[in-house]
Design an enzyme around this catalytic site. Structure first.
Site, PDB file in Angstrom:
ATOM      1  N   GLU A  33       0.850  -1.189  -0.037  1.00 47.67           N
ATOM      2  CA  GLU A  33      -0.090   0.115   0.083  1.00 47.67           C
ATOM      3  C   GLU A  33       0.875   1.246  -0.048  1.00 47.67           C
ATOM      4  O   GLU A  33       0.426   2.331  -0.444  1.00 47.67           O
ATOM      5  CB  GLU A  33      -1.042   0.063   1.233  1.00 47.67           C
ATOM      6  CG  GLU A  33      -2.195  -0.666   1.114  1.00 47.67           C
ATOM      7  CD  GLU A  33      -3.452  -0.389   2.206  1.00 47.67           C
ATOM      8  OE1 GLU A  33      -2.979   0.223   3.096  1.00 47.67           O
ATOM      9  OE2 GLU A  33      -4.402  -0.954   1.858  1.00 47.67           O
ATOM     10  N   HIS A  73       9.239 -26.290  -1.144  1.00 46.33           N
ATOM     11  CA  HIS A  73       8.533 -27.632  -1.898  1.00 46.33           C
ATOM     12  C   HIS A  73       7.393 -27.175  -2.825  1.00 46.33           C
ATOM     13  O   HIS A  73       6.589 -27.880  -3.204  1.00 46.33           O
ATOM     14  CB  HIS A  73       8.242 -28.694  -0.889  1.00 46.33           C
ATOM     15  CG  HIS A  73       9.339 -29.092   0.066  1.00 46.33           C
ATOM     16  ND1 HIS A  73       9.873 -30.212  -0.195  1.00 46.33           N
ATOM     17  CD2 HIS A  73      10.126 -28.570   1.153  1.00 46.33           C
ATOM     18  CE1 HIS A  73      10.954 -30.379   0.807  1.00 46.33           C
ATOM     19  NE2 HIS A  73      11.004 -29.327   1.671  1.00 46.33           N
ATOM     20  N   LYS A  89     -14.013  -0.388  -4.065  1.00 46.48           N
ATOM     21  CA  LYS A  89     -15.540   0.061  -3.114  1.00 46.48           C
ATOM     22  C   LYS A  89     -16.444   0.711  -3.900  1.00 46.48           C
ATOM     23  O   LYS A  89     -17.577   0.387  -4.003  1.00 46.48           O
ATOM     24  CB  LYS A  89     -14.820   1.000  -1.986  1.00 46.48           C
ATOM     25  CG  LYS A  89     -13.911   0.523  -1.196  1.00 46.48           C
ATOM     26  CD  LYS A  89     -13.632   1.329   0.179  1.00 46.48           C
ATOM     27  CE  LYS A  89     -12.639   0.716   0.984  1.00 46.48           C
ATOM     28  NZ  LYS A  89     -11.886   1.715   1.926  1.00 46.48           N
TER      29      LYS A  89
END
Ligand code: PA5
Length: 443
Positions: free
Chosen positions: A285, A306, A420
């Site tokens: 951010e 792995h 949003k």
């Protein structure tokens, strides 16, 4: 600086005088407040400004929540969630829930997703416990925690009645603004303030992080003391080579400018997995804007050798890695000899597990360096509250320096608004009528 050491000797870079000067200048901007986003620099001197009275108030509220409940639900998302989660996981016995005796209430998190099944499972489990809640939102208007809190609040009120429910809820929010502040005032919840000048992702050392951690029994005084030590160790008066945050910021920008666009944070201690998540938010951010920024990724080792090991060793050469290396484990477990030696492991007999882990770390470091993946190493002495406090502040300070070197405002997050608007338009929120029509036409 005993708490944390940085080693960039395996990064394959020389830090130029210019980069060192840019790091020092960037660090000075954090102190002078003359850089971008300077209204969000409250975190810089936060550790040294937390008072005895602040700590006592947090501890008193935590003690009350602990006395009333064996399950405390912490509601929040992003910066209002990840710091507490990271420290709690780092400091906790991973098998704590299997112990018959619990020394502190179980702290669980909600409001960090909108999964119906997650909320359902939480509410169901909560029925078997005595419950308190901490609701955390700086803006007080974030949808995910608001939904979770509406449900938890209703459950507490129906079980305990409105008055007792209000005794079991603490709000952490803005001093004056937002729906949560209004609600807390109306309902009479005890409230802690998130300072105006501390952004969510830099708020772990405010009540946002400290209250849930105190509830869980973490030594918040040691956490703050570690951060305070790191604040002093990274101040502007500290020469570049002695300032681990400046060195880290300079090294990662040098690598970025050389084409290394992805940084993988890893550790050989699985308890630090959520420190990775907290770090990803902090750096993602803060730096990912204006078409720039190192992409923050993470691995937990040796497990991810792995799965991601192949890519790191031989995939696109745009990566570098930063390893949080823990000098001493808290406990000792040795590998024993076996008469039959059917698994062929007797060559390890007598060794501690941590010696094997250390050799894995060193072996992987050299293999990755040979494969073209520069390695930065951040060593902490142990996973304890003091060292973790120092580590958190180290990453915060380095993030501020690094963002300024990169030339962005590290303290805003304009990009998080885009989704949003779409979500509210799709949910037909009042005021979004035009956007609703437009977005539905695109589906
Ligand atoms: O770092 C940030 O600012 C964000 O991640 C916020 O912490 C997150 O969006 C939650 O916001 P709020 O605390 O206002 O609910």
């Amino acid at each position: 600086m005993k708490t944390l050491k940085i080693d960039i000797s395996k990064a394959g870079i020389e830090l130029s005088a210019d980069m060192k000067a840019r790091a020092q200048a960037a660090n000075a901007l954090l102190e002078s407040g003359e850089g971008a986003g300077n209204d969000f620099l409250g975190w810089v001197h936060l550790p040294s400004s937390i008072s005895e009275a602040d700590l006592e108030a947090i501890e008193a509220a935590a003690a009350k929540l602990r006395s009333k409940a064996d399950l405390v639900v912490c509601i929040g998302i992003g910066g209002s969630y990840l710091g507490a989660k990271a420290v709690l996981e780092a400091m906790s016995d991973p098998f704590r829930l299997l112990h018959k005796e619990q020394s502190a209430p179980t702290v669980v998190f909600a409001g960090q997703n909108i999964s119906e099944d997650y909320v359902h499972a939480l509410m169901k489990a909560a029925e078997e416990h005595s419950v308190s809640a901490v609701v955390i939102s700086k803006s007080g208007t974030t949808t995910e925690p608001a939904i979770a809190f509406r449900l938890i609040k209703a459950a507490l009120e129906s079980r305990y009645g409105k008055q007792e429910a209000a005794e079991r809820i603490v709000a952490v929010t803005d001093r004056a603004r937002g729906a949560l502040k209004t609600l807390a005032t109306d309902e009479g919840y005890p409230t802690f303030v998130i300072p105006d000048d501390v952004g969510g992702r830099f708020s772990v050392l405010t009540p946002v992080g400290l209250l849930p951690l105190a509830v869980a029994g973490v030594d918040i005084r040691a956490l703050v003391a570690g951060a305070r030590e790191m604040e002093a160790a990274t101040g502007t008066g500290v020469p570049f080579d002695e300032n681990p945050a400046a060195v880290y910021a300079a090294a990662r920008n040098t690598l970025y400018e050389a084409g290394k666009k992805i940084e993988i944070l890893g550790s050989y201690e699985p308890q630090l997995q959520y420190v990775n998540e907290w770090w990803k938010q902090l750096y993602g951010e803060s730096e990912g804007k204006q078409g720039r920024g190192i992409f923050p990724a993470s691995v937990t080792l040796t497990a991810d050798l792995h799965s991601m090991g192949q890519y790191i060793q031989e995939g696109e050469r745009t990566l570098f890695e930063t390893i949080i290396s823990v000098a001493s484990p808290a406990h000792e477990v040795r590998i024993e000899a076996e008469a039959d030696n059917l698994d062929g492991l007797n060559f390890l007999a007598g060794k501690r597990i941590s010696e094997v882990n250390r050799m894995a770390e060193l072996g992987v470091q050299l293999a990755h360096v040979d494969g073209g993946v520069p390695n930065l190493r951040v060593e902490i002495p142990a996973i304890d509250a003091h060292a973790v406090g120092a580590l958190l502040y180290f990453f915060e300070r380095a993030c501020g320096i690094s963002g300024y070197i990169l030339g962005v405002n590290p303290f805003d997050q304009p990009g998080v608004e885009a989704y949003k608007k779409n979500m509210f338009a799709l949910l037909e929120k009042p005021g979004y009528e035009e956007a609703t029509k437009a977005i539905k036409a695109r589906l």
